[in-house]
Design a protein around this motif. Structure first.
Motif, PDB file in Angstrom:
ATOM      1  N   TYR A 109    -124.600  -5.278  59.771  1.00 22.09           N
ATOM      2  CA  TYR A 109    -124.358  -6.518  60.616  1.00 22.09           C
ATOM      3  C   TYR A 109    -125.630  -6.776  61.484  1.00 22.09           C
ATOM      4  O   TYR A 109    -126.399  -5.926  61.763  1.00 22.09           O
ATOM      5  CB  TYR A 109    -123.321  -6.036  61.746  1.00 22.09           C
ATOM      6  CG  TYR A 109    -121.824  -5.645  61.199  1.00 22.09           C
ATOM      7  CD1 TYR A 109    -121.655  -4.355  60.773  1.00 22.09           C
ATOM      8  CD2 TYR A 109    -120.839  -6.609  60.852  1.00 22.09           C
ATOM      9  CE1 TYR A 109    -120.568  -4.010  60.206  1.00 22.09           C
ATOM     10  CE2 TYR A 109    -119.492  -6.435  60.496  1.00 22.09           C
ATOM     11  CZ  TYR A 109    -119.469  -5.011  60.137  1.00 22.09           C
ATOM     12  OH  TYR A 109    -118.111  -4.962  59.631  1.00 22.09           O
ATOM     13  N   PHE A 142    -127.568  -3.699  62.803  1.00 26.54           N
ATOM     14  CA  PHE A 142    -126.560  -2.284  62.963  1.00 26.54           C
ATOM     15  C   PHE A 142    -126.305  -2.142  61.567  1.00 26.54           C
ATOM     16  O   PHE A 142    -125.598  -2.894  60.793  1.00 26.54           O
ATOM     17  CB  PHE A 142    -125.257  -2.765  63.792  1.00 26.54           C
ATOM     18  CG  PHE A 142    -125.508  -2.547  65.240  1.00 26.54           C
ATOM     19  CD1 PHE A 142    -125.531  -3.900  66.010  1.00 26.54           C
ATOM     20  CD2 PHE A 142    -125.899  -1.259  66.027  1.00 26.54           C
ATOM     21  CE1 PHE A 142    -126.006  -4.073  67.549  1.00 26.54           C
ATOM     22  CE2 PHE A 142    -126.114  -1.693  67.127  1.00 26.54           C
ATOM     23  CZ  PHE A 142    -126.284  -2.615  68.087  1.00 26.54           C
ATOM     24  N   ASP A 166    -122.589   9.897  70.474  1.00 27.19           N
ATOM     25  CA  ASP A 166    -123.173   9.996  68.935  1.00 27.19           C
ATOM     26  C   ASP A 166    -122.044   9.653  68.008  1.00 27.19           C
ATOM     27  O   ASP A 166    -121.315  10.561  67.913  1.00 27.19           O
ATOM     28  CB  ASP A 166    -124.078  11.261  68.825  1.00 27.19           C
ATOM     29  CG  ASP A 166    -124.736  11.241  67.434  1.00 27.19           C
ATOM     30  OD1 ASP A 166    -125.519  12.282  67.036  1.00 27.19           O
ATOM     31  OD2 ASP A 166    -124.916  10.111  67.131  1.00 27.19           O
ATOM     32  N   SER A 167    -122.233   8.516  67.161  1.00 30.35           N
ATOM     33  CA  SER A 167    -121.310   8.108  66.233  1.00 30.35           C
ATOM     34  C   SER A 167    -121.563   9.124  64.862  1.00 30.35           C
ATOM     35  O   SER A 167    -120.614   9.098  63.891  1.00 30.35           O
ATOM     36  CB  SER A 167    -121.367   6.741  65.840  1.00 30.35           C
ATOM     37  OG  SER A 167    -122.770   6.533  65.196  1.00 30.35           O
ATOM     38  N   TYR A 183    -121.771  -0.590  56.091  1.00 34.62           N
ATOM     39  CA  TYR A 183    -121.846  -2.037  56.306  1.00 34.62           C
ATOM     40  C   TYR A 183    -122.944  -2.333  57.092  1.00 34.62           C
ATOM     41  O   TYR A 183    -123.552  -1.473  57.815  1.00 34.62           O
ATOM     42  CB  TYR A 183    -120.611  -2.424  57.034  1.00 34.62           C
ATOM     43  CG  TYR A 183    -119.320  -1.605  56.720  1.00 34.62           C
ATOM     44  CD1 TYR A 183    -118.979  -0.309  57.099  1.00 34.62           C
ATOM     45  CD2 TYR A 183    -118.229  -2.644  56.095  1.00 34.62           C
ATOM     46  CE1 TYR A 183    -117.787   0.226  56.573  1.00 34.62           C
ATOM     47  CE2 TYR A 183    -117.330  -2.191  55.723  1.00 34.62           C
ATOM     48  CZ  TYR A 183    -116.860  -0.815  56.151  1.00 34.62           C
ATOM     49  OH  TYR A 183    -115.693   0.011  55.565  1.00 34.62           O
ATOM     50  N   ASP A 235    -109.907   2.045  58.065  1.00 35.33           N
ATOM     51  CA  ASP A 235    -110.825   3.223  58.713  1.00 35.33           C
ATOM     52  C   ASP A 235    -111.678   2.682  59.842  1.00 35.33           C
ATOM     53  O   ASP A 235    -112.211   1.465  59.667  1.00 35.33           O
ATOM     54  CB  ASP A 235    -111.668   3.819  57.730  1.00 35.33           C
ATOM     55  CG  ASP A 235    -110.996   4.454  56.492  1.00 35.33           C
ATOM     56  OD1 ASP A 235    -110.059   4.982  56.607  1.00 35.33           O
ATOM     57  OD2 ASP A 235    -111.365   3.984  55.444  1.00 35.33           O
ATOM     58  N   THR A 236    -111.648   3.463  60.661  1.00 32.82           N
ATOM     59  CA  THR A 236    -112.617   3.023  62.141  1.00 32.82           C
ATOM     60  C   THR A 236    -114.077   2.846  61.255  1.00 32.82           C
ATOM     61  O   THR A 236    -114.522   3.787  60.465  1.00 32.82           O
ATOM     62  CB  THR A 236    -112.594   4.281  63.065  1.00 32.82           C
ATOM     63  OG1 THR A 236    -111.221   4.109  63.457  1.00 32.82           O
ATOM     64  CG2 THR A 236    -113.623   3.696  64.013  1.00 32.82           C
ATOM     65  N   GLN A 237    -114.829   1.820  61.787  1.00 32.19           N
ATOM     66  CA  GLN A 237    -116.205   1.647  61.391  1.00 32.19           C
ATOM     67  C   GLN A 237    -116.786   2.045  62.450  1.00 32.19           C
ATOM     68  O   GLN A 237    -116.819   1.875  63.717  1.00 32.19           O
ATOM     69  CB  GLN A 237    -116.526   0.381  60.990  1.00 32.19           C
ATOM     70  CG  GLN A 237    -115.839  -0.028  59.831  1.00 32.19           C
ATOM     71  CD  GLN A 237    -116.377  -1.457  59.523  1.00 32.19           C
ATOM     72  OE1 GLN A 237    -117.402  -2.114  59.643  1.00 32.19           O
ATOM     73  NE2 GLN A 237    -115.486  -2.218  58.632  1.00 32.19           N
ATOM     74  N   TYR A 238    -117.834   3.305  62.235  1.00 32.87           N
ATOM     75  CA  TYR A 238    -118.717   3.760  63.524  1.00 32.87           C
ATOM     76  C   TYR A 238    -120.033   3.100  63.102  1.00 32.87           C
ATOM     77  O   TYR A 238    -120.497   3.152  62.090  1.00 32.87           O
ATOM     78  CB  TYR A 238    -118.720   5.291  63.172  1.00 32.87           C
ATOM     79  CG  TYR A 238    -117.629   6.089  63.335  1.00 32.87           C
ATOM     80  CD1 TYR A 238    -116.623   6.455  62.184  1.00 32.87           C
ATOM     81  CD2 TYR A 238    -117.124   6.299  64.669  1.00 32.87           C
ATOM     82  CE1 TYR A 238    -115.295   6.820  62.381  1.00 32.87           C
ATOM     83  CE2 TYR A 238    -115.880   6.999  64.974  1.00 32.87           C
ATOM     84  CZ  TYR A 238    -114.784   7.267  63.605  1.00 32.87           C
ATOM     85  OH  TYR A 238    -113.862   7.900  64.028  1.00 32.87           O
ATOM     86  N   PHE A 239    -120.463   2.819  64.280  1.00 34.89           N
ATOM     87  CA  PHE A 239    -121.845   2.219  64.465  1.00 34.89           C
ATOM     88  C   PHE A 239    -123.016   3.035  64.721  1.00 34.89           C
ATOM     89  O   PHE A 239    -122.758   3.800  65.468  1.00 34.89           O
ATOM     90  CB  PHE A 239    -121.835   0.832  65.330  1.00 34.89           C
ATOM     91  CG  PHE A 239    -121.213  -0.294  64.878  1.00 34.89           C
ATOM     92  CD1 PHE A 239    -119.744  -0.495  64.535  1.00 34.89           C
ATOM     93  CD2 PHE A 239    -121.785  -1.494  64.325  1.00 34.89           C
ATOM     94  CE1 PHE A 239    -119.003  -1.466  64.328  1.00 34.89           C
ATOM     95  CE2 PHE A 239    -121.258  -2.582  64.001  1.00 34.89           C
ATOM     96  CZ  PHE A 239    -119.836  -2.609  63.886  1.00 34.89           C
ATOM     97  N   GLY A 240    -123.999   2.726  63.980  1.00 38.47           N
ATOM     98  CA  GLY A 240    -125.288   3.552  64.474  1.00 38.47           C
ATOM     99  C   GLY A 240    -125.943   2.880  65.784  1.00 38.47           C
ATOM    100  O   GLY A 240    -125.325   1.827  66.211  1.00 38.47           O
ATOM    101  N   PRO A 241    -127.146   3.466  66.114  1.00 38.48           N
ATOM    102  CA  PRO A 241    -127.831   2.762  67.193  1.00 38.48           C
ATOM    103  C   PRO A 241    -128.446   1.758  67.001  1.00 38.48           C
ATOM    104  O   PRO A 241    -128.854   0.865  68.106  1.00 38.48           O
ATOM    105  CB  PRO A 241    -128.535   4.050  67.657  1.00 38.48           C
ATOM    106  CG  PRO A 241    -128.878   4.638  66.473  1.00 38.48           C
ATOM    107  CD  PRO A 241    -127.648   4.450  65.472  1.00 38.48           C
ATOM    108  N   GLY A 268    -113.911   4.663  53.751  1.00 36.37           N
ATOM    109  CA  GLY A 268    -113.442   4.154  52.447  1.00 36.37           C
ATOM    110  C   GLY A 268    -113.195   2.542  52.782  1.00 36.37           C
ATOM    111  O   GLY A 268    -113.771   2.263  53.714  1.00 36.37           O
ATOM    112  N   SER A 322    -117.863   3.938  57.237  1.00 35.84           N
ATOM    113  CA  SER A 322    -116.048   4.325  57.338  1.00 35.84           C
ATOM    114  C   SER A 322    -116.204   5.272  55.928  1.00 35.84           C
ATOM    115  O   SER A 322    -116.705   5.249  54.928  1.00 35.84           O
ATOM    116  CB  SER A 322    -115.454   3.175  57.277  1.00 35.84           C
ATOM    117  OG  SER A 322    -115.464   2.549  56.033  1.00 35.84           O
TER     118      SER A 322
END
Lengths: 113, 114
Positions: A35, A90, A1-2, A33, A100-106, A96, A94
């Motif tokens: 996508y 999606f 889970d992100s 973001y 930074d790592t971009q964490y994706f949703g489901p 800022g 992140s």
């Protein structure tokens, strides 16, 4: 889970309709973001918001719009839907604007019939 | 415009072999290069990333190399296992500027045969 949540998981609608996709970023993340992932286009950047302000636009159609609210959740509005809009959408977040790592949703799977 | 090319589109290896996926980016201002793994129907998950001030980074069986001059970066997976089977995406971004949006490659479907 992100930690990034998206609703709904699935959406089936008809051509010409309008839908709203919702995203809640991870706690503390200011950047959101959107996508689009389709079979023939891969993962395409649509739009970015940072702390409520639009930061960048990609290949986003004029029929699509988005916003980020004061509580930092974001909504992607898709109108006058066409068959070709069927895709996985999606949201990512992140902290800022740095590397930074971009964490994706489901993701939300949109099917336009 | 900004573009990231990724090769190969499909890759089949035997369990225990190594796998290499290569990407080329067009925007010389790019300075951050993450790799994501996506299983069928799931979200992309970051597996490793590299910044432009570093030439190589390793994390157990996964390594990434960057050649800024040639604008190439590669993912190396050693001792592949069936659970490594997924689609892998490379991406590039330019952080520190107006936006750190990710430009993705077209993906590589990796199949690890037991």
């Amino acid at each position: 889970d992100s930690g990034v949540t998206q609703t709904p998981k699935h959406l089936i609608t008809a051509t010409g309709q309008r839908v709203t996709l919702r995203c809640s970023p991870r706690s503390g993340d200011l950047s959101v973001y959107w996508y689009q992932q389709s079979l023939d286009q891969g993962l395409q950047f649509l739009i970015q918001y940072y702390n409520g302000e639009e930061r960048a636009k990609g290949n986003i159609l004029e029929r699509f719009s988005a916003q980020q609210f004061p509580d930092l959740h974001s909504e992607l509005n898709l109108s006058s839907l066409e068959l070709g809009d069927s895709a996985l959408y999606f949201c990512a977040s992140s902290v800022g604007l740095a590397a930074d790592t971009q964490y994706f949703g489901p993701g939300t799977r949109l099917t336009v019939l | 415009g900004e573009n990231v090319e990724q090769h190969p589109s499909t890759l089949s290896v035997q369990e225990g072999d190594s796998a290499v996926i290569k990407c080329t980016y067009s925007d010389s201002a790019s300075n951050y290069f993450p790799w994501y793994k996506q299983e069928l129907g799931k979200r992309p998950q970051l597996i490793i990333d590299i910044r432009s001030n570093v030439g190589e980074k390793k994390d157990q069986r996964i390594a990434v190399t960057l050649n800024k001059t040639a604008k190439h970066f590669s993912l190396h997976i050693t001792e592949t296992q069936p659970e490594d089977s997924a689609v892998y995406f490379c991406a590039a971004s330019n952080y520190g500027g107006a936006t750190n949006k990710l430009i993705f490659g077209t993906g590589t479907l990796l199949a690890v045969q037991p």
